[in-house]
Scaffold this active site. Structure first.
Site, PDB file in Angstrom:
ATOM      1  N   VAL A  10     -11.126   3.057  -3.650  1.00 16.18           N
ATOM      2  CA  VAL A  10     -10.816   2.506  -4.979  1.00 16.18           C
ATOM      3  C   VAL A  10     -11.839   1.410  -5.268  1.00 16.18           C
ATOM      4  CG1 VAL A  10      -9.111   1.370  -6.440  1.00 16.18           C
ATOM      5  CG2 VAL A  10      -8.347   3.001  -4.696  1.00 16.18           C
TER       6      VAL A  10
ATOM      7  N   ASP B 282       0.857  -1.191   0.000  1.00 13.32           N
ATOM      8  CA  ASP B 282       0.000   0.000   0.000  1.00 13.32           C
ATOM      9  C   ASP B 282       0.892   1.239   0.000  1.00 13.32           C
ATOM     10  OD1 ASP B 282      -3.217   0.541   0.994  1.00 13.32           O
ATOM     11  OD2 ASP B 282      -1.792   2.213   1.036  1.00 13.32           O
TER      12      ASP B 282
ATOM     13  N   ASN C 120     -12.861  -2.941   2.701  1.00 13.86           N
ATOM     14  CA  ASN C 120     -13.798  -1.840   2.867  1.00 13.86           C
ATOM     15  C   ASN C 120     -14.839  -1.881   1.745  1.00 13.86           C
ATOM     16  OD1 ASN C 120     -12.363  -0.854   5.094  1.00 13.86           O
ATOM     17  ND2 ASN C 120     -10.958   0.277   3.783  1.00 13.86           N
TER      18      ASN C 120
ATOM     19  N   HIS D  95     -10.303  -5.055  -2.965  1.00 12.94           N
ATOM     20  CA  HIS D  95      -8.938  -5.286  -2.484  1.00 12.94           C
ATOM     21  C   HIS D  95      -8.994  -5.681  -1.025  1.00 12.94           C
ATOM     22  CE1 HIS D  95     -10.042  -1.021  -2.373  1.00 12.94           C
ATOM     23  NE2 HIS D  95      -9.388  -0.957  -1.207  1.00 12.94           N
TER      24      HIS D  95
ATOM     25  N   GLN E 135     -14.328   2.809   1.446  1.00 11.77           N
ATOM     26  CA  GLN E 135     -13.730   2.368   0.179  1.00 11.77           C
ATOM     27  C   GLN E 135     -13.470   3.574  -0.720  1.00 11.77           C
ATOM     28  OE1 GLN E 135     -16.001  -0.570  -1.992  1.00 11.77           O
ATOM     29  NE2 GLN E 135     -14.358  -0.920  -3.472  1.00 11.77           N
TER      30      GLN E 135
ATOM     31  N   HIS F 249      -7.047  -5.528   2.313  1.00 12.02           N
ATOM     32  CA  HIS F 249      -5.930  -4.921   3.040  1.00 12.02           C
ATOM     33  C   HIS F 249      -5.351  -5.985   3.970  1.00 12.02           C
ATOM     34  CE1 HIS F 249      -6.803  -0.525   2.363  1.00 12.02           C
ATOM     35  NE2 HIS F 249      -8.025  -0.984   2.153  1.00 12.02           N
TER      36      HIS F 249
HETATM   37  P1  AMP Z   1      -9.720   1.691   0.322  1.00 10.74           P
HETATM   38  O1  AMP Z   1      -9.757   3.039   1.017  1.00 10.74           O
HETATM   39  O2  AMP Z   1     -10.134   0.553   1.167  1.00 10.74           O
HETATM   40  O3  AMP Z   1     -10.423   1.738  -1.015  1.00 10.74           O
HETATM   41  O4  AMP Z   1      -8.181   1.415   0.037  1.00 10.74           O
HETATM   42  C1  AMP Z   1      -7.499   1.893  -1.079  1.00 10.74           C
HETATM   43  C2  AMP Z   1      -6.043   1.765  -0.745  1.00 10.74           C
HETATM   44  O5  AMP Z   1      -5.302   1.864  -1.941  1.00 10.74           O
HETATM   45  C3  AMP Z   1      -5.515   2.857   0.203  1.00 10.74           C
HETATM   46  O6  AMP Z   1      -4.999   2.248   1.369  1.00 10.74           O
HETATM   47  C4  AMP Z   1      -4.462   3.562  -0.622  1.00 10.74           C
HETATM   48  O7  AMP Z   1      -3.354   3.970   0.138  1.00 10.74           O
HETATM   49  C5  AMP Z   1      -4.078   2.493  -1.648  1.00 10.74           C
HETATM   50  N1  AMP Z   1      -3.543   2.988  -2.889  1.00 10.74           N
HETATM   51  C6  AMP Z   1      -4.055   3.955  -3.698  1.00 10.74           C
HETATM   52  N2  AMP Z   1      -3.282   4.130  -4.780  1.00 10.74           N
HETATM   53  C7  AMP Z   1      -2.258   3.252  -4.661  1.00 10.74           C
HETATM   54  C8  AMP Z   1      -1.115   2.949  -5.457  1.00 10.74           C
HETATM   55  N3  AMP Z   1      -0.871   3.594  -6.608  1.00 10.74           N
HETATM   56  N4  AMP Z   1      -0.265   1.989  -5.042  1.00 10.74           N
HETATM   57  C9  AMP Z   1      -0.503   1.351  -3.886  1.00 10.74           C
HETATM   58  N5  AMP Z   1      -1.558   1.575  -3.095  1.00 10.74           N
HETATM   59  C10 AMP Z   1      -2.419   2.524  -3.465  1.00 10.74           C
END
Ligand code: AMP
Length: 121
Positions: free
Chosen positions: A96, A30, A87, A100, A94, A102
């Site tokens: 993205v 992450d 999430n 995914h 959430q 975590h």
């Molecule tokens: P969520 O908030 O559960 O959707 O988690 C999305 C996660 O993606 C967050 O913890 C971000 O830090 C991570 N994230 C976003 N962009 C990148 C990236 N380019 N490389 C690695 N992690 C990322």
């Protein structure tokens, strides 16, 4: 489904610190770690939220957890333990919209993950 940052990581269009890859899944660190060890396991198939998984995706979502455990054993944090979180949508935090998992490890983690006390009516 629209393209996300994770689709671009799968396609190697943007860089990531990749820990594991097979035909179905990818794991990478992450970019904004919330624990000494924090990585994400994603399916290569884009599924926006866990609510969008179908019967056919059940094995894939299980595989994501299996990959998390394999990395835990490989990196040696299986003995102390870890947390997996997925999430879902706005209230779940959430950001993205490509599912995914975590994986957080490397220190004792707090619980519950929110500050407010639940109001008992
Ligand atoms: P969520 O908030 O559960 O959707 O988690 C999305 C996660 O993606 C967050 O913890 C971000 O830090 C991570 N994230 C976003 N962009 C990148 C990236 N380019 N490389 C690695 N992690 C990322």
């Amino acid at each position: 489904m629209s393209e996300t940052i994770f689709t671009k990581i799968i396609a190697k269009e943007i860089p990531a610190e990749i820990l594991y890859e097979d035909e179905q899944a990818l794991a990478f660190k992450d970019i904004n770690p919330q624990a000494p060890i924090h990585f994400l396991v994603i399916p290569k198939k884009p599924i926006a939220t866990i609510l969008d998984m179908t019967q056919d995706d059940k094995e894939l979502v299980g595989h994501m957890h299996f990959v998390a455990c394999e990395i835990a054993r490989e990196q040696g944090f299986d003995a102390d333990g870890f947390r997996t979180v997925m999430n879902c949508k706005e209230y779940g935090g959430q950001t993205v919209y490509h599912i995914h998992l975590h994986v957080l490890a490397g220190k004792p983690l707090g619980w519950p993950p929110y500050q407010e006390r639940l109001k008992v009516e």
